[in-house]
Design a protein around this motif. Structure first.
Motif, mmCIF file in Angstrom:
data_model
loop_
_atom_site.group_PDB
_atom_site.id
_atom_site.type_symbol
_atom_site.label_atom_id
_atom_site.label_comp_id
_atom_site.label_asym_id
_atom_site.label_seq_id
_atom_site.Cartn_x
_atom_site.Cartn_y
_atom_site.Cartn_z
ATOM 1 N N ILE A 4 0.835 -1.208 0.000
ATOM 2 C CA ILE A 4 0.000 0.000 0.000
ATOM 3 C C ILE A 4 0.869 1.257 0.000
ATOM 4 O O ILE A 4 0.554 2.234 -0.696
ATOM 5 N N ARG A 5 1.960 1.243 0.755
ATOM 6 C CA ARG A 5 2.866 2.398 0.739
ATOM 7 C C ARG A 5 3.448 2.606 -0.660
ATOM 8 O O ARG A 5 3.590 3.745 -1.122
ATOM 9 N N ARG A 6 3.763 1.510 -1.333
ATOM 10 C CA ARG A 6 4.270 1.590 -2.705
ATOM 11 C C ARG A 6 3.202 2.154 -3.633
ATOM 12 O O ARG A 6 3.478 3.012 -4.481
ATOM 13 N N GLU A 7 1.960 1.694 -3.475
ATOM 14 C CA GLU A 7 0.850 2.185 -4.297
ATOM 15 C C GLU A 7 0.644 3.687 -4.081
ATOM 16 O O GLU A 7 0.379 4.426 -5.043
ATOM 17 N N LEU A 8 0.781 4.131 -2.857
ATOM 18 C CA LEU A 8 0.629 5.564 -2.559
ATOM 19 C C LEU A 8 1.712 6.386 -3.256
ATOM 20 O O LEU A 8 1.415 7.437 -3.851
ATOM 21 N N ARG A 9 2.939 5.925 -3.216
ATOM 22 C CA ARG A 9 4.033 6.682 -3.842
ATOM 23 C C ARG A 9 3.844 6.794 -5.352
ATOM 24 O O ARG A 9 3.942 7.884 -5.927
ATOM 25 N N TRP A 10 3.555 5.664 -6.012
ATOM 26 C CA TRP A 10 3.353 5.689 -7.457
ATOM 27 C C TRP A 10 2.133 6.538 -7.815
ATOM 28 O O TRP A 10 2.142 7.267 -8.822
ATOM 29 N N SER A 11 1.084 6.435 -7.014
ATOM 30 C CA SER A 11 -0.158 7.154 -7.324
ATOM 31 C C SER A 11 0.011 8.658 -7.196
ATOM 32 O O SER A 11 -0.528 9.423 -8.013
ATOM 33 N N LEU A 12 0.733 9.119 -6.194
ATOM 34 C CA LEU A 12 0.939 10.557 -6.040
ATOM 35 C C LEU A 12 1.838 11.100 -7.150
ATOM 36 O O LEU A 12 1.652 12.246 -7.596
ATOM 37 N N LEU A 13 2.775 10.291 -7.623
ATOM 38 C CA LEU A 13 3.558 10.696 -8.796
ATOM 39 C C LEU A 13 2.653 10.774 -10.023
ATOM 40 O O LEU A 13 2.748 11.713 -10.824
ATOM 41 N N SER A 14 1.750 9.804 -10.176
ATOM 42 C CA SER A 14 0.792 9.830 -11.289
ATOM 43 C C SER A 14 -0.097 11.060 -11.217
ATOM 44 O O SER A 14 -0.455 11.644 -12.243
ATOM 45 N N ALA A 15 -0.458 11.479 -9.999
ATOM 46 C CA ALA A 15 -1.298 12.670 -9.835
ATOM 47 C C ALA A 15 -0.624 13.895 -10.440
ATOM 48 O O ALA A 15 -1.282 14.730 -11.074
ATOM 49 N N ALA A 16 0.688 14.008 -10.257
ATOM 50 C CA ALA A 16 1.419 15.137 -10.838
ATOM 51 C C ALA A 16 1.410 15.068 -12.357
ATOM 52 O O ALA A 16 1.265 16.082 -13.046
ATOM 53 N N ILE A 17 1.539 13.853 -12.891
ATOM 54 C CA ILE A 17 1.554 13.686 -14.348
ATOM 55 C C ILE A 17 0.167 13.992 -14.927
ATOM 56 O O ILE A 17 0.050 14.644 -15.970
ATOM 57 N N TYR A 18 -0.870 13.566 -14.252
ATOM 58 C CA TYR A 18 -2.232 13.864 -14.702
ATOM 59 C C TYR A 18 -2.554 15.349 -14.546
ATOM 60 O O TYR A 18 -3.342 15.910 -15.318
ATOM 61 N N GLY A 19 -1.960 15.990 -13.543
ATOM 62 C CA GLY A 19 -2.284 17.378 -13.265
ATOM 63 C C GLY A 19 -1.784 18.354 -14.311
ATOM 64 O O GLY A 19 -2.393 19.413 -14.512
ATOM 65 N N ILE A 20 -0.689 18.012 -15.016
ATOM 66 C CA ILE A 20 -0.106 18.958 -15.980
ATOM 67 C C ILE A 20 -1.024 19.181 -17.190
ATOM 68 O O ILE A 20 -1.391 20.323 -17.479
ATOM 69 N N PRO A 21 -1.450 18.135 -17.940
ATOM 70 C CA PRO A 21 -2.374 18.403 -19.055
ATOM 71 C C PRO A 21 -3.731 18.900 -18.585
ATOM 72 O O PRO A 21 -4.370 19.706 -19.270
ATOM 73 N N ALA A 22 -4.172 18.449 -17.403
ATOM 74 C CA ALA A 22 -5.434 18.959 -16.860
ATOM 75 C C ALA A 22 -5.316 20.452 -16.560
ATOM 76 O O ALA A 22 -6.250 21.226 -16.806
ATOM 77 N N GLY A 23 -4.168 20.861 -16.048
ATOM 78 C CA GLY A 23 -3.936 22.272 -15.775
ATOM 79 C C GLY A 23 -3.921 23.098 -17.041
ATOM 80 O O GLY A 23 -4.453 24.215 -17.078
ATOM 81 N N PHE A 24 -3.320 22.556 -18.103
ATOM 82 C CA PHE A 24 -3.306 23.275 -19.379
ATOM 83 C C PHE A 24 -4.721 23.444 -19.922
ATOM 84 O O PHE A 24 -5.091 24.516 -20.421
ATOM 85 N N ALA A 25 -5.532 22.372 -19.821
ATOM 86 C CA ALA A 25 -6.913 22.454 -20.301
ATOM 87 C C ALA A 25 -7.710 23.479 -19.501
ATOM 88 O O ALA A 25 -8.481 24.267 -20.070
ATOM 89 N N LEU A 26 -7.520 23.478 -18.185
ATOM 90 C CA LEU A 26 -8.226 24.446 -17.344
ATOM 91 C C LEU A 26 -7.792 25.874 -17.683
ATOM 92 O O LEU A 26 -8.624 26.781 -17.800
ATOM 93 N N TRP A 27 -6.496 26.077 -17.863
ATOM 94 C CA TRP A 27 -5.968 27.389 -18.235
ATOM 95 C C TRP A 27 -6.515 27.835 -19.587
ATOM 96 O O TRP A 27 -6.929 28.986 -19.751
#
Length: 243
Positions: A50-73
């Motif tokens: 679960i700790r491993r899943e949390l680390r990978w998932s929070l990194l994925s959140a940053a990757i998902y956030g960049i194109p989502a941020g561009f679309a919002l902008w």
């Protein structure tokens, strides 16, 4: 001027990254809590995973956030996207149609990229991270290698530039995407048997269907619907271990 635009993009992407991360922590955390209540002991001994899943998932959140941020902008600052807020901008019958279009396109992209990632080399390079969750838990829905996260991060942000959608339906798409991603990895079936085994359920993916993918690997590649699995002969039915 260029510096101001860059800063605006960075800030918007940071905000979206935070939103994606908090949404993941809240929804995955909520269903993880529910899993422990409904199925006591289901995640016993899985703390390192679960700790491993949390680390990978929070990194994925940053990757998902960049194109989502561009679309919002692009939407807020320039009106570049096809997202609309007025109820009279499009016919009301288009609301569910747009929801289905987004889900179907996303499901199609997911099926074919997911199936490709099960080829030996892509699996070793990227998809093995996700399948390291044995068994998957409610925290595993976004547990991706960065390369795998990139394959999915641009789908919805790209669609908002191409296909008109009301902001409420876009919210529904993001909610369905998150909730189904989490519930399909919980390791148990939260939906009633009458739905899972109904005619409607035969076309929808729930934990019973996706759990079988994590057990057999070479089947059940879809995200929301079983359409592509059925059409391409990769549907192997439901897992008896997620009932």
């Amino acid at each position: 001027m260029t510096g101001t635009l860059f800063l605006s993009l960075v800030l918007t992407s940071a905000v979206m990254t935070a939103i994606v991360a908090v949404r993941y922590l809240a929804i995955s955390g909520g269903f993880a809590w529910l899993s422990r209540k409904v199925r006591p002991g289901i995640y016993d001994g899985l703390s390192p995973q679960i700790r491993r899943e949390l680390r990978w998932s929070l990194l994925s959140a940053a990757i998902y956030g960049i194109p989502a941020g561009f679309a919002l902008w692009g939407w807020k600052e320039h009106g570049w996207t096809r997202v609309y807020t007025g109820w009279d901008a499009m016919p009301l019958w288009y609301l569910p149609v747009s929801l289905f279009i987004y889900l179907f396109v996303h499901d199609t992209w997911f099926y074919w990229t997911h199936r490709w990632m099960h080829r030996p080399r892509p699996f070793r390079v990227m998809h093995a991270v996700h399948h390291a969750s044995r068994p998957p838990t409610a925290w595993a829905a976004m547990s991706f290698h960065p390369f795998e996260a990139l394959t999915g991060a641009f789908v919805v942000p790209l669609l908002v530039f191409l296909v008109p959608i009301h902001v409420s339906m876009l919210t529904a798409v993001l909610t369905i995407m998150t909730v189904m991603g989490v519930t399909n990895h919980m390791g148990w079936e939260m939906f009633p048997k009458w739905l899972v085994h109904s005619r409607v359920g035969a076309w929808l993916i729930t934990a019973s269907h996706h759990q079988h993918h994590h057990e057999a690997y070479s089947c059940n590649y879809g995200l929301y619907f079983r359409f592509w699995d059925r059409l391409c002969g990769t549907d192997r039915g439901l897992s008896p271990n997620a009932g």
